[in-house]
Each structure stands twice: as C-alpha cells, then as structure tokens.
Motif scaffolding. Structure first.
Motif, mmCIF file in Angstrom:
data_model
loop_
_atom_site.group_PDB
_atom_site.id
_atom_site.type_symbol
_atom_site.label_atom_id
_atom_site.label_comp_id
_atom_site.label_asym_id
_atom_site.label_seq_id
_atom_site.Cartn_x
_atom_site.Cartn_y
_atom_site.Cartn_z
ATOM 1 N N ASP A 160 -15.474 28.799 14.824
ATOM 2 C CA ASP A 160 -15.449 28.724 16.288
ATOM 3 C C ASP A 160 -15.001 27.360 16.804
ATOM 4 N N GLY A 161 -14.817 26.426 15.919
ATOM 5 C CA GLY A 161 -14.391 25.091 16.345
ATOM 6 C C GLY A 161 -15.200 24.014 15.643
ATOM 7 N N VAL A 162 -14.929 22.785 16.038
ATOM 8 C CA VAL A 162 -15.595 21.641 15.415
ATOM 9 C C VAL A 162 -16.851 21.302 16.214
ATOM 10 N N ILE A 163 -17.974 21.276 15.525
ATOM 11 C CA ILE A 163 -19.225 20.907 16.185
ATOM 12 C C ILE A 163 -19.486 19.426 15.942
ATOM 13 N N HIS A 164 -19.570 18.667 17.033
ATOM 14 C CA HIS A 164 -19.814 17.224 16.937
ATOM 15 C C HIS A 164 -21.323 17.004 16.894
ATOM 16 N N ALA A 165 -21.873 17.132 15.713
ATOM 17 C CA ALA A 165 -23.331 17.166 15.580
ATOM 18 C C ALA A 165 -23.963 15.775 15.672
ATOM 19 N N LEU A 166 -23.304 14.765 15.091
ATOM 20 C CA LEU A 166 -23.832 13.393 15.177
ATOM 21 C C LEU A 166 -22.701 12.454 15.557
ATOM 22 N N ASN A 167 -22.915 11.685 16.616
ATOM 23 C CA ASN A 167 -21.850 10.848 17.156
ATOM 24 C C ASN A 167 -22.210 9.369 17.101
ATOM 25 N N GLY A 168 -22.395 8.869 15.889
ATOM 26 C CA GLY A 168 -22.689 7.445 15.766
ATOM 27 C C GLY A 168 -24.177 7.150 15.848
ATOM 28 N N VAL A 169 -24.905 7.626 14.858
ATOM 29 C CA VAL A 169 -26.348 7.389 14.821
ATOM 30 C C VAL A 169 -26.632 6.155 13.973
ATOM 31 N N SER A 170 -27.346 5.199 14.565
ATOM 32 C CA SER A 170 -27.734 3.993 13.843
ATOM 33 C C SER A 170 -29.215 3.744 14.057
ATOM 34 N N PHE A 171 -29.906 3.416 12.998
ATOM 35 C CA PHE A 171 -31.299 2.979 13.117
ATOM 36 C C PHE A 171 -31.699 2.341 11.801
ATOM 37 N N ASP A 172 -32.806 1.621 11.813
ATOM 38 C CA ASP A 172 -33.308 1.100 10.545
ATOM 39 C C ASP A 172 -34.780 1.438 10.417
ATOM 40 N N LEU A 173 -35.277 1.234 9.232
ATOM 41 C CA LEU A 173 -36.655 1.594 8.928
ATOM 42 C C LEU A 173 -37.259 0.475 8.102
ATOM 43 N N GLU A 174 -38.430 -0.021 8.542
ATOM 44 C CA GLU A 174 -39.129 -1.058 7.777
ATOM 45 C C GLU A 174 -40.032 -0.389 6.749
ATOM 46 N N ALA A 175 -40.309 -1.096 5.661
ATOM 47 C CA ALA A 175 -41.226 -0.550 4.660
ATOM 48 C C ALA A 175 -42.571 -0.258 5.323
ATOM 49 N N GLY A 176 -43.114 0.911 5.061
ATOM 50 C CA GLY A 176 -44.455 1.255 5.520
ATOM 51 C C GLY A 176 -44.587 1.661 6.975
ATOM 52 N N GLU A 177 -43.526 1.612 7.754
ATOM 53 C CA GLU A 177 -43.670 1.967 9.171
ATOM 54 C C GLU A 177 -43.419 3.454 9.413
ATOM 55 N N THR A 178 -43.847 3.940 10.575
ATOM 56 C CA THR A 178 -43.553 5.308 10.972
ATOM 57 C C THR A 178 -42.572 5.290 12.126
ATOM 58 N N ILE A 195 -36.636 18.836 32.698
ATOM 59 C CA ILE A 195 -35.376 18.149 32.990
ATOM 60 C C ILE A 195 -34.359 19.215 33.357
ATOM 61 N N GLU A 196 -33.743 19.047 34.510
ATOM 62 C CA GLU A 196 -32.748 20.016 34.993
ATOM 63 C C GLU A 196 -31.558 20.103 34.046
ATOM 64 N N GLY A 197 -31.010 21.294 33.947
ATOM 65 C CA GLY A 197 -29.756 21.456 33.208
ATOM 66 C C GLY A 197 -29.950 21.704 31.735
ATOM 67 N N ALA A 198 -28.850 21.900 31.041
ATOM 68 C CA ALA A 198 -28.889 22.204 29.610
ATOM 69 C C ALA A 198 -28.121 21.141 28.840
ATOM 70 N N PRO A 199 -28.442 20.963 27.551
ATOM 71 C CA PRO A 199 -27.680 20.005 26.751
ATOM 72 C C PRO A 199 -26.211 20.424 26.678
ATOM 73 N N PRO A 200 -25.308 19.464 26.451
ATOM 74 C CA PRO A 200 -23.885 19.785 26.465
ATOM 75 C C PRO A 200 -23.453 20.607 25.258
ATOM 76 N N ASP A 201 -22.302 21.183 25.407
ATOM 77 C CA ASP A 201 -21.654 21.921 24.347
ATOM 78 C C ASP A 201 -21.127 20.927 23.304
ATOM 79 N N LEU A 202 -21.576 21.070 22.073
ATOM 80 C CA LEU A 202 -21.171 20.088 21.061
ATOM 81 C C LEU A 202 -19.756 20.336 20.540
ATOM 82 N N LEU A 203 -19.086 21.358 21.060
ATOM 83 C CA LEU A 203 -17.711 21.633 20.633
ATOM 84 C C LEU A 203 -16.723 20.639 21.244
#
Ligand code: ADP
Ligand code: MG
Length: 323
Positions: free
Chosen positions: A16-34, A274-282
């Motif tokens: 059905d097309g290309v799904i843009h599921a993740l668009n530049g996700v960055s994060f870090d995780l410290e030892a032992g943290e949640t 929250i009004e509205g719907a999430p965007p189309d990832l296509l």
C-alpha cells in the motif's frame, strides 16, 4: 551511559506504500535508570524497540538511518549492525524483553521451567542442574508460589499476571543490563497491573537493571520512570526527567496527554481528549507532525520539522511554539 540511539529512521515497504514509522528517534539511557516511552497507539514505540533487537520482519521493515550504541562490559556494539553471533548473545542475554502479550510470546508446548532454564544454558553456559536450580530461584524471586510444581506447568496453566511474572523471570534470568518492557500491564486488570509495576521496580533496584518501559498511559509513568520520552507519529517530541515533565510540560501534545489524565486533586469530572487523529504515516514528514492537531500552530510549523531544543536540565522539546 549504556545505550545511545541516534537518529533512527525506519520505514516499512508495503504494497500500500511506504510507512514512515520512525523519523529520527534519538535518546540515551543511563545504567540503572527507568526511561518511559509514552505515546498513542501507532506512534512507533514497539517498532523502535524491536528494531534495536532485530525483531522486525525484513522486508517490509528497513532501517534507513541511525545507530544504537550499546555499551556493554565487553565494549561497545551498534545494535543496528550486529553479527548473528552478537545478536544471539545480546538478545535475551544482555537485553531482556517483556512483551505485551505473554501468552503469544511464550512457547505453548514447552514447560515454563524449560523456557527459563534454556536461556540460562544457552547464554550463561550453565549445566542442566545449575539452570534448574536457578530457574526455581527466579520463579520464587518474581513471586510465583509453588515454584517446583510450577516449573513443570505450561503457559496456559498460568493466569495473565502469573504469565507476565514468568516473562519477567525470563527477561532478568541472564543478568541483563537493560530490560525492555513493552506495555507489560495492558492486558491485566488494575490490581495485577500495580503488582507487576511494583515487582519490576523492586527487581530493578535489587539488580540495578536499566528499564525501558513502554506505555500509552502517562498515569503509570509517574510511579516508575526517571525520565520520559514522548513519541508522536514516529518522532520524539519531548524528553524530560519525570518530575519536570509533569510540572512543566512544554510540547502541546504532552500537555494534552497530561490534561487527559483523570486527577484525584481536581473536581473536574469530564475527561479531556486531544482533538483530531494522528497523521497518516504514508506521507513522509515535511513539517511538524502534530501541526494538524495543535492549538498553537503557526506558519512555520507547516514548513519545517522542529528539532529538539534544551529548555531545562535534560529537558528537550521539539516545538516552534515553545516560549
Ligand atoms: N510489520 C509491519 N508492517 C507494516 N507496518 C507496520 C508493521 N509493524 C508496525 N507497523 C506500523 O508501524 C507503526 C508503528 O507501530 P507500533 O510501533 O506498533 O506502534 P505503538 O507500539 O506505538 O502502538 C504503525 O503505523 C504500524 O502500522
Ligand atoms: Mg506497541
């Protein structure tokens, strides 16, 4: 630092097309943290985690960009570019995974005891007898009564909460550095949910494991997280220490999520949504993905993708409207 994810871009190439599921996700995780990852259903929480452990079907999934550096005792490795051997060592060994649906994640035709002990013989090279002993300890540790009898039971003989405890036992069996818990309490009733949250927190303290806790429920987050990452339509919109997020949310989407929480200290009965719907990832993102639903939207929001800006200690927000 134990994990550093940088600019993860993931697409699904479907008929059905290309799904843009993740668009530049960055994060870090410290030892032992949640770290809690929150966001509506479909915002990319699960695929972000699964891509770290190579659990997505390729094709249709394709990682287009990014890196995910895991700092292990034995040096660092990019989780997105592992050899098969490294993958086997890391998955279930260094990084444990608790799936949302324990019943389909567990093997229905293998006893629960064997499913735990197998991971011990495989990853830690234990003998059968050692693994048996350790499995009994683990079952007790996660609060399963009658561990010796329970060892011989199959998953369907456990209640939902007990199955989730088994998943936790498997996830922590090999002394991992990180446990990823993907909406582990969603299928459970509220009291059992609270027990699983408590158990996870207790184990994490004892074993000093870093936990990534995925949920669509900001209510659960307050009691468990050190930091929170808010995802919207495949993009991180805000990341912050938990207290600061609740006291001082910056992104309009985060504000909306918090306003939608029922609160004991307010007499307002009506739940806000929250009004509205999430965007189309296509459609590939060319502007702020929240623009359609945002009350503070301006011209610029339709022209550019906002980059994260630090608005306080370790508090980043991706929004042009932020003062
Ligand atoms: N195997 C797949 N094929 C195509 N699209 C997928 C697949 N798995 C997930 N997706 C899409 O990726 C997006 C993110 O999904 P997911 O990570 O499961 O969301 P969340 O966990 O936040 O609810 C959704 O739009 C979903 O439809
Ligand atoms: Mg999910």
């Amino acid at each position: 630092m134990i994990l550093e994810v940088k600019n993860l871009v993931l697409r699904f190439y479907t008929f059905d097309g290309v799904i843009h599921a993740l668009n530049g996700v960055s994060f870090d995780l410290e030892a032992g943290e949640t770290l809690a990852i929150v966001g509506e259903s479909g915002s990319g929480k699960t695929v972000a985690m699964m891509s770290l452990l190579n659990l997505l079907p390729v094709p249709p999934a394709k990682i287009e960009q990014g890196e995910a550096i895991f700092y292990d005792d034995k040096g660092q490795v990019d989780l997105l570019r592992t050899t098969k051997q490294e993958r086997c060592r890391i998955r279930g060994g260094r990084i444990g995974y608790i799936f949302q649906d324990a019943l389909s994640a567990l093997n229905p035709v293998m006893t629960v005891g064997r499913q735990i002990s197998e991971s011990l013989t495989e990853h830690l090279g234990m003998t059968y007898a050692e693994a048996y002993k350790r499995t009994i300890e683990l079952l007790k540790h996660v609060g399963i009564p009658g561990a010796k009898q329970r060892y011989k039971n199959y998953p369907h003989q456990f209640s939902g909460g007990m199955r989730q405890r088994v998943m936790i036992a498997i996830a922590i069996a090999c002394n991992p550095k990180i446990v990823i818990a993907d909406e582990p309490t969603t299928a459970l009733d509220v009291t059992v949910q609270a027990q699983i949250v408590d158990l996870t927190r207790q184990l994490q303290k004892e074993l000093s494991i870093a936990v990534i806790w995925i949920t669509h429920d900001l209510g659960v987050v307050a009691g468990i997280a050190d930091r929170v990452l808010v995802m919207y339509a495949g993009s991180p919109v805000e990341i912050s220490p938990v207290d600061d997020l609740y006291e001082n949310p910056r992104h309009p989407y985060t504000k909306g999520l918090l306003a939608a929480l029922p609160r004991m200290d307010q007499s307002v009965r009506k739940l806000v949504s929250i009004e509205g719907a999430p965007p189309d990832l296509l459609e590939p993102p060319r502007h702020c993905q929240f623009a359609w639903r945002c009350s503070l939207v301006s011209e610029r929001c339709w022209q550019e993708i906002p980059l994260p800006v630090e608005t306080g200690p370790r508090h980043f927000v991706s929004c042009f409207a932020d003062p």
